[in-house]
Design a protein around this motif. Structure first.
Motif, mmCIF file in Angstrom:
data_model
loop_
_atom_site.group_PDB
_atom_site.id
_atom_site.type_symbol
_atom_site.label_atom_id
_atom_site.label_comp_id
_atom_site.label_asym_id
_atom_site.label_seq_id
_atom_site.Cartn_x
_atom_site.Cartn_y
_atom_site.Cartn_z
ATOM 1 N N MET A 1 0.755 -1.231 -0.063
ATOM 2 C CA MET A 1 0.123 0.129 0.003
ATOM 3 C C MET A 1 0.827 1.222 -0.156
ATOM 4 N N GLN A 2 1.970 1.119 0.696
ATOM 5 C CA GLN A 2 2.759 2.533 0.874
ATOM 6 C C GLN A 2 3.407 2.699 -0.664
ATOM 7 N N HIS A 3 3.717 1.814 -1.286
ATOM 8 C CA HIS A 3 4.421 2.090 -2.667
ATOM 9 C C HIS A 3 3.306 2.618 -3.616
ATOM 10 N N SER A 4 1.903 2.262 -3.384
ATOM 11 C CA SER A 4 1.008 2.958 -4.260
ATOM 12 C C SER A 4 0.834 4.420 -3.974
ATOM 13 N N VAL A 5 0.991 4.819 -2.715
ATOM 14 C CA VAL A 5 0.960 6.120 -2.407
ATOM 15 C C VAL A 5 1.929 7.169 -3.040
ATOM 16 N N PHE A 6 3.236 6.367 -3.025
ATOM 17 C CA PHE A 6 4.128 7.085 -3.643
ATOM 18 C C PHE A 6 4.017 7.335 -5.144
ATOM 19 N N LEU A 7 3.514 6.352 -5.804
ATOM 20 C CA LEU A 7 3.353 6.311 -7.199
ATOM 21 C C LEU A 7 2.127 7.113 -7.502
ATOM 22 N N THR A 8 1.004 7.377 -6.929
ATOM 23 C CA THR A 8 0.044 8.358 -6.873
ATOM 24 C C THR A 8 0.478 9.647 -6.928
ATOM 25 N N CYS A 9 1.271 9.763 -5.779
ATOM 26 C CA CYS A 9 1.956 11.465 -5.442
ATOM 27 C C CYS A 9 2.646 11.696 -6.755
ATOM 28 N N ASN A 10 3.549 10.844 -7.443
ATOM 29 C CA ASN A 10 4.113 11.266 -8.350
ATOM 30 C C ASN A 10 3.549 11.447 -9.602
ATOM 31 N N PHE A 11 2.327 10.786 -10.000
ATOM 32 C CA PHE A 11 1.525 11.080 -10.962
ATOM 33 C C PHE A 11 0.806 12.325 -10.727
ATOM 34 N N LEU A 12 0.336 12.687 -9.819
ATOM 35 C CA LEU A 12 -0.238 13.652 -9.392
ATOM 36 C C LEU A 12 0.489 15.079 -9.459
ATOM 37 N N GLN A 13 1.756 14.896 -9.050
ATOM 38 C CA GLN A 13 2.684 16.068 -9.154
ATOM 39 C C GLN A 13 2.943 16.316 -10.689
ATOM 40 N N LYS A 14 2.924 15.164 -11.527
ATOM 41 C CA LYS A 14 3.239 15.412 -12.803
ATOM 42 C C LYS A 14 2.242 15.938 -13.616
ATOM 43 N N VAL A 15 0.910 15.531 -13.363
ATOM 44 C CA VAL A 15 -0.159 16.522 -14.030
ATOM 45 C C VAL A 15 -0.240 17.825 -13.449
ATOM 46 N N LEU A 16 0.125 18.402 -12.342
ATOM 47 C CA LEU A 16 0.366 19.459 -11.800
ATOM 48 C C LEU A 16 1.318 20.429 -12.390
ATOM 49 N N TYR A 60 -10.663 11.077 -13.637
ATOM 50 C CA TYR A 60 -10.951 9.812 -12.525
ATOM 51 C C TYR A 60 -9.728 9.321 -12.156
ATOM 52 N N LEU A 61 -8.721 9.159 -12.662
ATOM 53 C CA LEU A 61 -7.431 8.638 -12.257
ATOM 54 C C LEU A 61 -6.990 9.816 -11.143
ATOM 55 N N LEU A 62 -6.839 11.171 -11.606
ATOM 56 C CA LEU A 62 -6.596 12.066 -10.531
ATOM 57 C C LEU A 62 -7.326 12.003 -9.068
ATOM 58 N N PHE A 63 -8.633 11.853 -9.305
ATOM 59 C CA PHE A 63 -9.638 11.789 -8.267
ATOM 60 C C PHE A 63 -9.281 10.571 -7.426
ATOM 61 N N SER A 64 -8.852 9.477 -8.022
ATOM 62 C CA SER A 64 -8.658 8.148 -7.308
ATOM 63 C C SER A 64 -7.304 8.490 -6.584
ATOM 64 N N CYS A 65 -6.428 9.187 -7.189
ATOM 65 C CA CYS A 65 -4.906 9.345 -6.580
ATOM 66 C C CYS A 65 -5.430 10.366 -5.352
ATOM 67 N N MET A 66 -6.156 11.354 -5.342
ATOM 68 C CA MET A 66 -6.444 11.912 -4.037
ATOM 69 C C MET A 66 -7.127 11.333 -3.111
ATOM 70 N N LEU A 67 -7.870 10.315 -3.439
ATOM 71 C CA LEU A 67 -8.616 9.377 -2.407
ATOM 72 C C LEU A 67 -7.490 8.562 -1.717
ATOM 73 N N VAL A 68 -6.634 7.963 -2.286
ATOM 74 C CA VAL A 68 -5.666 7.079 -2.009
ATOM 75 C C VAL A 68 -4.848 8.009 -0.775
ATOM 76 N N GLU A 69 -4.345 9.200 -1.466
ATOM 77 C CA GLU A 69 -3.672 9.867 -0.155
ATOM 78 C C GLU A 69 -4.520 10.419 0.980
ATOM 79 N N TYR A 70 -5.540 10.508 0.736
ATOM 80 C CA TYR A 70 -6.725 10.992 1.661
ATOM 81 C C TYR A 70 -6.805 9.811 2.981
ATOM 82 N N LEU A 71 -6.871 8.615 2.324
ATOM 83 C CA LEU A 71 -7.179 7.320 3.131
ATOM 84 C C LEU A 71 -5.747 6.937 3.642
#
Length: 71
Positions: A1-16, A60-71
């Motif tokens: 689970m911890q690795h997926s948070v890093f991956l989603t943070c990376n993706f979110l930052q790339k979009v930003l 949809y993918l960005l929203f999912s990333c934000m949910l993963v970070e929140y949880l």
């Protein structure tokens, strides 16, 4: 689970950073090749091509990333 948070943070930052890899890597304090590896790993895990996402899929993918970070 911890690795997926890093991956989603990376993706979110790339979009930003408007898909600019150098800016994203700098913001995350990563080497550019490390960022590319992580994004490729995320794409493989999700079985999607991140470059070919349309607006709805990206949202949809960005929203999912934000949910993963929140949880």
């Amino acid at each position: 689970m911890q690795h997926s948070v890093f991956l989603t943070c990376n993706f979110l930052q790339k979009v930003l950073a408007k898909n600019n890899l150098a800016t994203t890597a700098k913001a995350l304090y990563l080497h550019r090749n490390t960022l590319i590896y992580r994004l490729d790993r995320m794409a493989t895990m999700l079985n999607v091509e991140l470059k070919d996402l349309n607006t709805n899929e990206l949202f949809y993918l960005l929203f999912s990333c934000m949910l993963v970070e929140y949880l």
